[in-house]
Design a protein around this motif. Structure first.
Motif, PDB file in Angstrom:
ATOM      1  N   ILE A 400      -1.072   5.651  -4.722  1.00 38.20           N
ATOM      2  CA  ILE A 400      -2.423   5.083  -4.751  1.00 38.20           C
ATOM      3  C   ILE A 400      -2.915   4.929  -3.316  1.00 38.20           C
ATOM      4  O   ILE A 400      -2.198   4.389  -2.461  1.00 38.20           O
ATOM      5  N   LEU A 401      -4.126   5.433  -3.074  1.00 40.52           N
ATOM      6  CA  LEU A 401      -4.671   5.393  -1.719  1.00 40.52           C
ATOM      7  C   LEU A 401      -5.833   4.398  -1.694  1.00 40.52           C
ATOM      8  O   LEU A 401      -6.818   4.575  -2.410  1.00 40.52           O
ATOM      9  N   ALA A 402      -5.691   3.351  -0.882  1.00 41.12           N
ATOM     10  CA  ALA A 402      -6.702   2.288  -0.910  1.00 41.12           C
ATOM     11  C   ALA A 402      -7.319   2.071   0.459  1.00 41.12           C
ATOM     12  O   ALA A 402      -6.648   2.182   1.483  1.00 41.12           O
ATOM     13  N   SER A 403      -8.599   1.736   0.452  1.00 44.75           N
ATOM     14  CA  SER A 403      -9.265   1.375   1.698  1.00 44.75           C
ATOM     15  C   SER A 403      -9.600  -0.108   1.672  1.00 44.75           C
ATOM     16  O   SER A 403     -10.030  -0.626   0.655  1.00 44.75           O
ATOM     17  N   ASN A 404      -9.403  -0.754   2.812  1.00 47.72           N
ATOM     18  CA  ASN A 404      -9.746  -2.171   2.913  1.00 47.72           C
ATOM     19  C   ASN A 404     -11.164  -2.348   3.463  1.00 47.72           C
ATOM     20  O   ASN A 404     -11.489  -3.374   4.045  1.00 47.72           O
ATOM     21  N   THR A 405     -12.009  -1.357   3.263  1.00 52.32           N
ATOM     22  CA  THR A 405     -13.373  -1.485   3.781  1.00 52.32           C
ATOM     23  C   THR A 405     -14.095  -2.693   3.172  1.00 52.32           C
ATOM     24  O   THR A 405     -13.859  -3.047   2.020  1.00 52.32           O
ATOM     25  N   SER A 406     -15.005  -3.290   3.952  1.00 56.36           N
ATOM     26  CA  SER A 406     -15.777  -4.429   3.439  1.00 56.36           C
ATOM     27  C   SER A 406     -17.131  -3.990   2.904  1.00 56.36           C
ATOM     28  O   SER A 406     -17.813  -4.764   2.236  1.00 56.36           O
ATOM     29  N   TYR A 407     -17.578  -2.799   3.288  1.00 57.04           N
ATOM     30  CA  TYR A 407     -18.936  -2.375   2.925  1.00 57.04           C
ATOM     31  C   TYR A 407     -19.029  -0.923   2.460  1.00 57.04           C
ATOM     32  O   TYR A 407     -19.892  -0.575   1.657  1.00 57.04           O
ATOM     33  N   LEU A 408     -18.150  -0.051   3.000  1.00 53.70           N
ATOM     34  CA  LEU A 408     -18.409   1.393   2.908  1.00 53.70           C
ATOM     35  C   LEU A 408     -18.180   1.971   1.508  1.00 53.70           C
ATOM     36  O   LEU A 408     -17.483   1.390   0.679  1.00 53.70           O
ATOM     37  N   GLY A 425     -10.844   0.863  -3.609  1.00 57.14           N
ATOM     38  CA  GLY A 425     -10.976  -0.095  -2.511  1.00 57.14           C
ATOM     39  C   GLY A 425     -10.156  -1.335  -2.808  1.00 57.14           C
ATOM     40  O   GLY A 425     -10.085  -1.784  -3.956  1.00 57.14           O
ATOM     41  N   LEU A 426      -9.480  -1.842  -1.785  1.00 58.35           N
ATOM     42  CA  LEU A 426      -8.813  -3.149  -1.913  1.00 58.35           C
ATOM     43  C   LEU A 426      -9.353  -3.990  -0.765  1.00 58.35           C
ATOM     44  O   LEU A 426      -8.902  -3.861   0.376  1.00 58.35           O
ATOM     45  N   HIS A 427     -10.358  -4.775  -1.063  1.00 63.41           N
ATOM     46  CA  HIS A 427     -11.024  -5.546  -0.012  1.00 63.41           C
ATOM     47  C   HIS A 427     -10.418  -6.935   0.082  1.00 63.41           C
ATOM     48  O   HIS A 427     -10.664  -7.784  -0.768  1.00 63.41           O
ATOM     49  N   PHE A 428      -9.583  -7.116   1.106  1.00 66.75           N
ATOM     50  CA  PHE A 428      -8.963  -8.419   1.365  1.00 66.75           C
ATOM     51  C   PHE A 428      -9.920  -9.242   2.219  1.00 66.75           C
ATOM     52  O   PHE A 428     -10.751  -8.705   2.933  1.00 66.75           O
TER      53      PHE A 428
END
Ligand code: 3HC
Length: 675
Positions: A400-408, A425-428
């Protein structure tokens, strides 16, 4: 007997066993069964003692919260616990799992309590905006002392069986696997002895304890109604006969349970649990196995994200581009763990255990061994696309490929791989090892099992997760934007940062918009050109007023980071007002609420209508756990319901906002966001 309570005999001992999954809540059928069992014991001379125990994972976890607000079916819990205590044969509560709320009160009304070492005891009612309403505030101080009772009932956190034993709440510890046998043996020992009733025990009270407790916890209790009532009730135990105290407890309970705070807190209890359910995905979907997690970037976010997994026992491979950054990142992780250990919340072995699971590396190819890879690099679409393009070449199939982006835009990021179904997306939220919220962003092509696995992972690392759709800022930051925009406009029209922050803090937020800017950094997202000054924020940033980190921002800060109002900021604001010719008026506190909080509700309505949130209660969960919205107001959407949607619409119109169609429709139909 039918229903959740079964009875059995072991010699002279009657055993009442409750089996009411999932948590043995004390619903009507359970109460009726227990009452009948106690009655049987009273009438049958061959029964010499009673053991109350539960099947399944826990002892009674409390009253059945779903019954609140509905007509009460007899017997009520207060009546039941009195009947238990009144029996003149010993009653032993045999506790495993969590004896919470009404469950703890059943144990308190029993004459003896035996528990397995892993059991927990608590009075969490305060977290639902109510108080222990079945004698808890009156029996616990008599059994375990006022200080222990204050801790348990006013704060609501559970204690271990060992702590409960030390305080006198537990009489004896059982073997972890021999609870019932040990309870029956205990019962046989006390048969024939006079029963000891909690309500008849004396209580001693040192008045100073209460003042100290109120003062020490003032910040924690700020805005909440229930704690003060609970403290008062416990304080009264000394001079008040039990019967009178318990009557006052009942009155306090009824008052609180009918109030808005309790409704809000109960809403959040269920909202938090509902948030983990993903519409349209079967609960038994096969999940992907996550044995090792990869984190790209060892900065503040990457480090914090890694800690979540390390603490949960999941090995982490953390990648950086330069040795120095990698060392700094791992150093910070260690420092954080050691600080926790210094506070006694972790042992030295646990620190080493967590650090031992961390594999720092400069080799991107090491991510090939990971099942979930979270990117936490610089917030730029080009950079993210490049990272995901590289990941696509080395990640194992099914990772699983996740981005921690807040907006994109997650879909755009996913398109830079050949496997968009594996991307999400995994937004922490910062600090990522502390903040409870996780926004799971579902891309257009994200596979169901990928989403469900992310949700399961979030539970493992003890986050409260909410599913969001792809839109700028997702749920939380998207709603933050209109608030910040309006706060800046209000400055131009005559308000001050102090006034706006004060209104937000009085509302119950941990801080206002400008205090938050100073904490996060006024320079975040700034264009970095000190000659280009187009708004108040540019002016502040150009002067190095970057917030707390430079000791000045919207406020001035001393060495201890205490803020004071800044004459320089007042000048900058005044300059801009003149330059732009913005019309000035007296800004009232009410206008601040209407112009900064109502637009958030409006944005929430758009988010809902667009399907970017699954349900209104998810939006509430985001704001409670990610931004410190006062939980006793139930989140922005629940708060809007309590304010009245017509009032919100009228307020928005008054200030010239475009009202979201869903909000208008609900207001016109007299509906609410949360049913
Ligand atoms: N009443 C009704 N339902 C309850 C419940 C309760 N007291 N406690 C839990 N549930 C439900 C949950 O909603 C959830 O339902 P779902 O599966 O449909 O989502 C299910 O039981 C399982 O709960 P969790 O997911 O929370 O399970 P966990 O294993 O993570 O946690 C627990 C178990 C620690 C018992 C936790 O559920 C909990 O803290 N429950 C609330 C305890 C509480 O507040 N008790 C006081 C009630 S008020 C009271 O007793 C008043 C009295 O003084 C008069």
């Amino acid at each position: 007997m039918t229903g959740p309570i079964t009875t059995s005999r072991q010699g002279d001992v009657l055993i009442l066993t409750s089996d009411n999954p999932p948590v043995n809540a004390l619903g009507a059928a359970v109460r009726q069964g227990l009452q009948a069992g106690i009655e049987e014991a009273r009438n049958d001379a061959s029964i010499k003692a009673v053991v109350i125990t539960c099947a399944g994972k826990t002892f009674f976890a409390g009253a059945d919260i779903t019954e609140f607000g509905k007509p009460m079916q007899e017997p009520s819990l207060p009546v039941l616990v009195d009947a238990i205590e009144a029996l003149d044969k010993p009653v032993i509560a045999a506790v495993h799992g969590t004896a919470l709320g009404g469950g703890c009160e059943v144990a308190l009304a029993s004459h003896y309590r035996i528990a397995v070492p892993s059991a927990k005891f608590g009075l969490p009612e305060v977290k639902l905006g109510i108080l222990p309403g079945a004698g808890g505030t009156q029996r616990l101080p008599r059994v375990a002392g006022v200080e222990f009772a204050l801790e348990l009932a006013a704060k609501g956190d559970p204690v271990s069986a060992a702590q409960a034993q030390q305080a006198g709440l537990v009489d004896r510890l059982a073997g972890e696997n021999s609870l019932l046998a040990d309870a029956v043996a205990f019962a046989n020992e006390v048969i024939g002895k006079p029963v000891s009733r909690s309500s008849e025990r004396p209580v001693t009270v040192d008045p100073a304890v209460f003042e100290t407790f109120r003062k020490t916890n003032a910040k924690r209790f700020r805005g909440f109604e229930a704690p003060a009532t609970i403290i008062d009730l416990i304080e009264k135990t000394a001079g008040t006969p039990y019967a009178e105290g318990v009557q006052q407890e009942r009155m306090g309970f009824m008052k609180l349970i009918m109030g808005t705070q309790s409704a809000a807190l109960r809403h959040i209890f269920f909202a938090e649990r509902k948030a983990s359910k993903i519409d349209g995905i079967p609960e038994d979907i096969k999940l992907r196995d996550i044995k090792r997690v990869g984190v790209i970037g060892a900065g503040t976010m990457g480090g914090g994200i890694s800690m979540n997994f390390l603490s949960a026992g999941v090995p982490v491979t953390i990648v950086e581009m330069a040795q120095e950054a990698l060392d700094r990142g791992t150093g910070t992780i260690r420092k954080n763990y050691e600080a926790t250990a210094a506070k006694g919340r972790m042992t030295a072995e646990q620190v080493e255990g967590a650090m031992g699971l961390l594999k720092p590396t400069l080799n991107f190819d090491d991510l090939a061994e990971c099942d979930l890879i979270i990117e936490a690099v610089y917030e730029s679409m080009d950079v993210k696309k490049e990272v995901f393009g590289r990941l696509d070449k080395i990640a194992k199939p099914g990772a699983i490929l996740a981005s921690n982006t807040s907006y994109l835009n997650i879909d755009e990021i996913a398109a830079s791989t050949s496997r968009p179904q594996d991307v999400l997306g995994l937004h922490f939220f910062s600090p990522a090892n502390v903040m409870k919220l996780l926004e799971i962003v579902r891309g257009a092509k994200t596979a169901d099992d990928v989403l469900a696995t992310a949700m399961a992972v979030s539970k493992k690392i003890k986050k409260v997760a909410v599913v969001a759709g792809v839109c700028y800022g997702f749920i939380g930051n998207r709603m933050l934007m209109p608030r910040q925009v309006e706060a800046m406009k209000l400055l131009m029209e005559g308000a001050t940062p102090e006034q706006i922050d004060r209104v937000h803090v009085a509302f119950g937020m941990p801080m206002g918009p400008f205090q938050m800017s100073d904490l996060a950094g006024v320079d975040i997202g700034w264009h970095r050109d000190p000659t280009r000054i187009e708004n108040i924020r540019d002016a502040l940033a150009a002067e190095g007023r970057w917030g707390q980190k430079t000791s000045k921002g919207f406020y001035d800060y001393d060495e201890k980071r205490n803020p004071s109002n800044s004459p320089r900021v007042a000048e900058i604001i005044e300059d801009f007002r003149k330059k732009t010719g913005a019309a000035q008026h007296e800004v009232t506190d009410e206008e601040i609420v209407e112009r900064t909080l109502y637009p958030m509700v409006n944005e929430g309505a758009l988010i809902l209508a667009e399907g970017m949130a699954q349900r209104a209660s998810d939006i509430d969960v985001v704001w409670i756990y990610g931004y410190g919205w006062p939980v006793y107001r139930g989140g922005p959407m629940f708060w809007a319901d309590t304010e009245g949607l017509k009032k919100i619409v009228a307020g928005l119109e008054k200030h010239g906002f475009e009202v979201a169609p869903l909000l208008r429709e609900k207001a016109e139909k007299g509906e609410k966001f949360n049913k």
